[in-house]
Write an enzyme that holds these catalytic residues in place. Sequence first.
Site, PDB file in Angstrom:
ATOM      1  N   CYS A  71      -7.468 -13.226  25.814  1.00 51.68           N
ATOM      2  CA  CYS A  71      -7.718 -13.515  24.409  1.00 51.68           C
ATOM      3  C   CYS A  71      -9.047 -14.248  24.244  1.00 51.68           C
ATOM      4  O   CYS A  71      -9.263 -15.301  24.869  1.00 51.68           O
ATOM      5  CB  CYS A  71      -6.587 -14.363  23.824  1.00 51.68           C
ATOM      6  SG  CYS A  71      -6.867 -14.805  22.091  1.00 51.68           S
ATOM      7  N   HIS A 135      -2.246 -20.732  22.397  1.00 49.01           N
ATOM      8  CA  HIS A 135      -2.207 -19.306  22.101  1.00 49.01           C
ATOM      9  C   HIS A 135      -0.865 -18.863  21.548  1.00 49.01           C
ATOM     10  O   HIS A 135      -0.788 -17.905  20.765  1.00 49.01           O
ATOM     11  CB  HIS A 135      -2.527 -18.512  23.373  1.00 49.01           C
ATOM     12  CG  HIS A 135      -2.522 -17.027  23.191  1.00 49.01           C
ATOM     13  ND1 HIS A 135      -3.625 -16.324  22.759  1.00 49.01           N
ATOM     14  CD2 HIS A 135      -1.529 -16.111  23.364  1.00 49.01           C
ATOM     15  CE1 HIS A 135      -3.318 -15.035  22.684  1.00 49.01           C
ATOM     16  NE2 HIS A 135      -2.062 -14.878  23.049  1.00 49.01           N
ATOM     17  N   ASN A 175      -4.240 -13.691   8.189  1.00 52.86           N
ATOM     18  CA  ASN A 175      -3.329 -12.564   8.380  1.00 52.86           C
ATOM     19  C   ASN A 175      -2.450 -12.887   9.577  1.00 52.86           C
ATOM     20  O   ASN A 175      -2.967 -13.233  10.641  1.00 52.86           O
ATOM     21  CB  ASN A 175      -4.090 -11.266   8.677  1.00 52.86           C
ATOM     22  CG  ASN A 175      -5.028 -10.866   7.556  1.00 52.86           C
ATOM     23  OD1 ASN A 175      -4.787 -11.173   6.401  1.00 52.86           O
ATOM     24  ND2 ASN A 175      -6.109 -10.181   7.905  1.00 52.86           N
ATOM     25  N   HIS A 186      -3.769 -14.806  18.670  1.00 49.70           N
ATOM     26  CA  HIS A 186      -4.006 -16.259  18.668  1.00 49.70           C
ATOM     27  C   HIS A 186      -3.986 -16.772  17.218  1.00 49.70           C
ATOM     28  O   HIS A 186      -4.539 -16.129  16.324  1.00 49.70           O
ATOM     29  CB  HIS A 186      -5.363 -16.552  19.303  1.00 49.70           C
ATOM     30  CG  HIS A 186      -5.574 -18.000  19.602  1.00 49.70           C
ATOM     31  ND1 HIS A 186      -5.549 -18.503  20.880  1.00 49.70           N
ATOM     32  CD2 HIS A 186      -5.821 -19.058  18.796  1.00 49.70           C
ATOM     33  CE1 HIS A 186      -5.763 -19.798  20.841  1.00 49.70           C
ATOM     34  NE2 HIS A 186      -5.934 -20.161  19.581  1.00 49.70           N
ATOM     35  N   HIS A 188      -5.060 -17.946  14.036  1.00 39.28           N
ATOM     36  CA  HIS A 188      -6.396 -18.100  13.469  1.00 39.28           C
ATOM     37  C   HIS A 188      -6.439 -17.509  12.068  1.00 39.28           C
ATOM     38  O   HIS A 188      -5.559 -16.743  11.671  1.00 39.28           O
ATOM     39  CB  HIS A 188      -7.445 -17.416  14.345  1.00 39.28           C
ATOM     40  CG  HIS A 188      -7.414 -15.910  14.256  1.00 39.28           C
ATOM     41  ND1 HIS A 188      -6.429 -15.136  14.836  1.00 39.28           N
ATOM     42  CD2 HIS A 188      -8.252 -15.031  13.628  1.00 39.28           C
ATOM     43  CE1 HIS A 188      -6.662 -13.855  14.582  1.00 39.28           C
ATOM     44  NE2 HIS A 188      -7.751 -13.756  13.848  1.00 39.28           N
ATOM     45  N   GLN A 190      -9.591 -16.502   8.776  1.00 41.25           N
ATOM     46  CA  GLN A 190     -10.983 -16.097   8.582  1.00 41.25           C
ATOM     47  C   GLN A 190     -11.520 -16.684   7.279  1.00 41.25           C
ATOM     48  O   GLN A 190     -10.744 -17.089   6.399  1.00 41.25           O
ATOM     49  CB  GLN A 190     -11.093 -14.576   8.548  1.00 41.25           C
ATOM     50  CG  GLN A 190     -10.631 -13.894   9.824  1.00 41.25           C
ATOM     51  CD  GLN A 190     -10.816 -12.386   9.781  1.00 41.25           C
ATOM     52  OE1 GLN A 190     -11.938 -11.890   9.654  1.00 41.25           O
ATOM     53  NE2 GLN A 190      -9.717 -11.649   9.878  1.00 41.25           N
TER      54      GLN A 190
END
Length: 379
Positions: A71, A135, A175, A186, A188, A190
């Site tokens: 990753c 993770h 998302n 992982h 996260h 945006q």
Amino acid sequence: MWRSSGRLADGRQIIYYDETPATGRAAVQDRRPLPPIAAMSQLRRDPLLDDWVVLAAHRQDRTFLPPPDQCPLDPTHGDRLTEIPAADYDVVVFENRFPSLATPAGPAPEPPTDPALDARTGAGRCELVCFTADHTASFADLTPRRARTVIEAWADRTAELNALPEVANVYAFENRGEEIGVTLHHPHGQIYGYPFAPPRIRRMVAAARAHRERTGGNLFDDVVAAERAAGRRVVIETSHWIGFVPAAARWPYEVRLFPRRRVPGLHRLDDAQRDDLAAVYLALLRAFDRLFPTPAPYIAAWHQAPVDAAGVPDPDFGLHLQLFTLRRAAGKLKYLAGSESGMEAWINDVAPEDAAGRLRAVLDPVPAGATDHTEQGAL
């Protein structure tokens, strides 16, 4: 919270938001032999809808569902080199290696020879926000303090991107789940700095202006007041935030979360609102995960005011979160089929009042003062 900034091997910016001072993470060098970014985004206007479509063909080569030990959003360990050079991090933001909108922008389009083509360069900014180095975690697993650090990062990036001349609207989102289309597991999100107001934002701005002309009031304030008065679709309410299933919800399970004191963007939230938001947001995410036997795929979308050429936000716009899942029942997804995809005429299979009741039933109480931000430093 302490902020420090560095550069990756190909020149992209990376920013660490640390919960302890003097970590030195931004000074760690990126040891990868990366070529310069060659993103050639382009905007093309659809004349029938007067909307811009982003053409970003280079994104076909982006990383797609790698195995956990490969990753790129994990910290760097030994010879396993990733997008984050430091061996650990709290929250980190960096420019996307495969951006939909290019910074800097690519060359201007050639003089038009195609009479049907109205195009311009796809200038803008695309960033990734990693919420934790773990993770296997999700946002709902974070502590209130870590959630508050993410909020600080969102607010900081909103203020900075709003000031860029090529940015007209800042969109922070997450998302979660392969059903949504994630390409990296992982935890996260945006942040997009659009060079235009996206269609949803543009329609809300137009609706707010029409509402003010018709009533003299603010649309966002009046919607919140009406849902609060109705009460039956309210899922959560604190001294600073109110979340409800909208009366005309499009998605089976959807919550819109508003600050009770209207602000145009995340960067305008005060400390009390940010503290409260950390606890409220975690409670909502955990409730969504309890709706079904397995964690819900969701999109968490922050709607913020568009800005003018000087970076000044639209004064009538009201910041709010739209949180929704594609799942309508255990093992069943809401597909955007003929009516939704073809006509943008939505059909919902779950009554908003029922959705609100089910969410309330699985919602944890939100304790007052849940966020411990002792030693939170200044940006």
